[in-house]
Design a protein around this motif. Structure first.
Motif, PDB file in Angstrom:
ATOM      1  N   HIS A  96      -7.029-110.881   6.479  1.00  0.00           N
ATOM      2  CA  HIS A  96      -7.103-110.357   5.038  1.00  0.00           C
ATOM      3  C   HIS A  96      -5.989-110.956   4.469  1.00  0.00           C
ATOM      4  CE1 HIS A  96      -3.364-108.535   7.340  1.00  0.00           C
ATOM      5  NE2 HIS A  96      -2.852-108.187   6.095  1.00  0.00           N
ATOM      6  N   GLN A  97      -6.207-110.846   3.033  1.00  0.00           N
ATOM      7  CA  GLN A  97      -5.134-111.513   2.154  1.00  0.00           C
ATOM      8  C   GLN A  97      -4.475-110.516   1.066  1.00  0.00           C
ATOM      9  OE1 GLN A  97      -6.942-114.625   0.162  1.00  0.00           O
ATOM     10  NE2 GLN A  97      -5.128-115.586  -0.862  1.00  0.00           N
ATOM     11  N   THR A  98      -3.378-110.538   0.789  1.00  0.00           N
ATOM     12  CA  THR A  98      -2.727-109.494  -0.185  1.00  0.00           C
ATOM     13  C   THR A  98      -2.211-110.384  -1.196  1.00  0.00           C
ATOM     14  OG1 THR A  98      -0.852-109.479   0.928  1.00  0.00           O
ATOM     15  CG2 THR A  98      -2.401-107.586   1.287  1.00  0.00           C
ATOM     16  N   GLN A  99      -2.125-109.811  -2.331  1.00  0.00           N
ATOM     17  CA  GLN A  99      -1.466-110.692  -3.676  1.00  0.00           C
ATOM     18  C   GLN A  99      -0.057-110.305  -3.572  1.00  0.00           C
ATOM     19  OE1 GLN A  99      -3.374-112.631  -5.751  1.00  0.00           O
ATOM     20  NE2 GLN A  99      -1.913-113.210  -6.966  1.00  0.00           N
ATOM     21  N   GLU A 116      -5.841-119.487   8.658  1.00  0.00           N
ATOM     22  CA  GLU A 116      -7.292-119.865   8.915  1.00  0.00           C
ATOM     23  C   GLU A 116      -7.100-121.294   9.633  1.00  0.00           C
ATOM     24  OE1 GLU A 116      -9.423-118.905   5.019  1.00  0.00           O
ATOM     25  OE2 GLU A 116      -7.510-119.966   4.833  1.00  0.00           O
ATOM     26  N   GLN A 130       5.545-114.543   4.187  1.00  0.00           N
ATOM     27  CA  GLN A 130       4.007-114.653   3.865  1.00  0.00           C
ATOM     28  C   GLN A 130       3.705-114.701   2.516  1.00  0.00           C
ATOM     29  OE1 GLN A 130       1.369-114.906   5.821  1.00  0.00           O
ATOM     30  NE2 GLN A 130      -0.069-114.323   4.473  1.00  0.00           N
ATOM     31  N   GLY A 132       1.126-114.787   0.391  1.00  0.00           N
ATOM     32  CA  GLY A 132      -0.214-114.397  -0.208  1.00  0.00           C
ATOM     33  C   GLY A 132      -1.374-115.279   0.433  1.00  0.00           C
ATOM     34  N   THR A 133      -1.264-115.720   1.591  1.00  0.00           N
ATOM     35  CA  THR A 133      -2.417-116.489   2.342  1.00  0.00           C
ATOM     36  C   THR A 133      -3.161-115.521   3.229  1.00  0.00           C
ATOM     37  OG1 THR A 133      -0.801-116.937   4.181  1.00  0.00           O
ATOM     38  CG2 THR A 133      -1.068-118.577   1.981  1.00  0.00           C
ATOM     39  N   ASN A 134      -4.497-116.023   3.518  1.00  0.00           N
ATOM     40  CA  ASN A 134      -5.289-115.336   4.430  1.00  0.00           C
ATOM     41  C   ASN A 134      -4.550-115.240   5.637  1.00  0.00           C
ATOM     42  OD1 ASN A 134      -7.611-113.834   4.911  1.00  0.00           O
ATOM     43  ND2 ASN A 134      -8.936-115.756   4.963  1.00  0.00           N
ATOM     44  N   HIS A 135      -4.474-114.192   6.290  1.00  0.00           N
ATOM     45  CA  HIS A 135      -4.036-114.270   7.663  1.00  0.00           C
ATOM     46  C   HIS A 135      -4.242-112.796   8.528  1.00  0.00           C
ATOM     47  CE1 HIS A 135      -1.498-111.478   5.494  1.00  0.00           C
ATOM     48  NE2 HIS A 135      -1.149-110.805   6.387  1.00  0.00           N
ATOM     49  N   HIS A 156      -0.412-115.890  -8.365  1.00  0.00           N
ATOM     50  CA  HIS A 156      -0.590-117.517  -7.625  1.00  0.00           C
ATOM     51  C   HIS A 156      -0.405-118.517  -8.925  1.00  0.00           C
ATOM     52  CE1 HIS A 156      -2.123-117.062  -3.860  1.00  0.00           C
ATOM     53  NE2 HIS A 156      -2.605-115.638  -4.033  1.00  0.00           N
TER      54      HIS A 156
END
Length: 156
Positions: A96-99, A116, A130, A132-135, A156
């Motif tokens: 998932h990713q959050t802003q 990723e 962390q 804001g990256t997909n993790h 971003h």
């Protein structure tokens, strides 16, 4: 369900600093078997108000308010307790990713931070920034992992 640590809130009473709340966190939710989340505190704007904030509902994936923050307690059970299967070469099912910009501290247990590209094992005392990256998180041990996280609305 696990007991969430005691929450102590300070403030001003009769013009002097005081403890105005001292109790167990009450909003712990078990979203999946053994995945316990308690959103301990939040702010709704920046700069943050020092007045009491509104209670927020717990969600599996955070919904940090625009210009706000979350302070989150998370107990992550072993993957097998969640029924999560991670197949090599495929994205982790909990990716998932959050802003948000997140400051995360591992308090107990161990946990893999999966990106990723690559992963790393986290142990007590480790700190993750962390951005804001997909993790995803993967607990391949036999014990729950406890983490504290501060999530800050970001762009971003």
């Amino acid at each position: 369900m696990n007991t969430i640590p005691r929450r102590i809130v300070t403030g001003i009473k009769d013009g002097k600093s005081a403890i105005i709340e001292d109790q167990q966190a009450e909003n712990a939710v078990e979203h999946l078997p053994g995945l316990i989340i308690s959103d301990i505190w939040n702010t709704q704007k920046m700069p943050a108000s020092l007045e009491l904030e509104m209670s927020i509902p717990n969600t599996g994936f955070p919904q940090t308010p625009k210009n706000g923050t979350y302070f989150r307690y998370v107990s992550i059970p072993p993957d097998r307790n969640l029924g999560v299967e991670f197949k090599a070469g495929e994205p982790h099912p909990m990716m998932h990713q959050t802003q948000t910009l997140d400051y995360i501290i591992i308090l107990s247990g161990e946990l893999y931070l999966i990106m990723e590209e690559g992963e790393t094992l986290l142990k007590p005392g480790d700190i993750v920034i962390q951005r804001g990256t997909n993790h995803a998180w993967s607990n391949r041990s036999n014990e729950p992992c406890i983490q504290l996280a501060v999530l800050i609305d970001a762009e971003h």
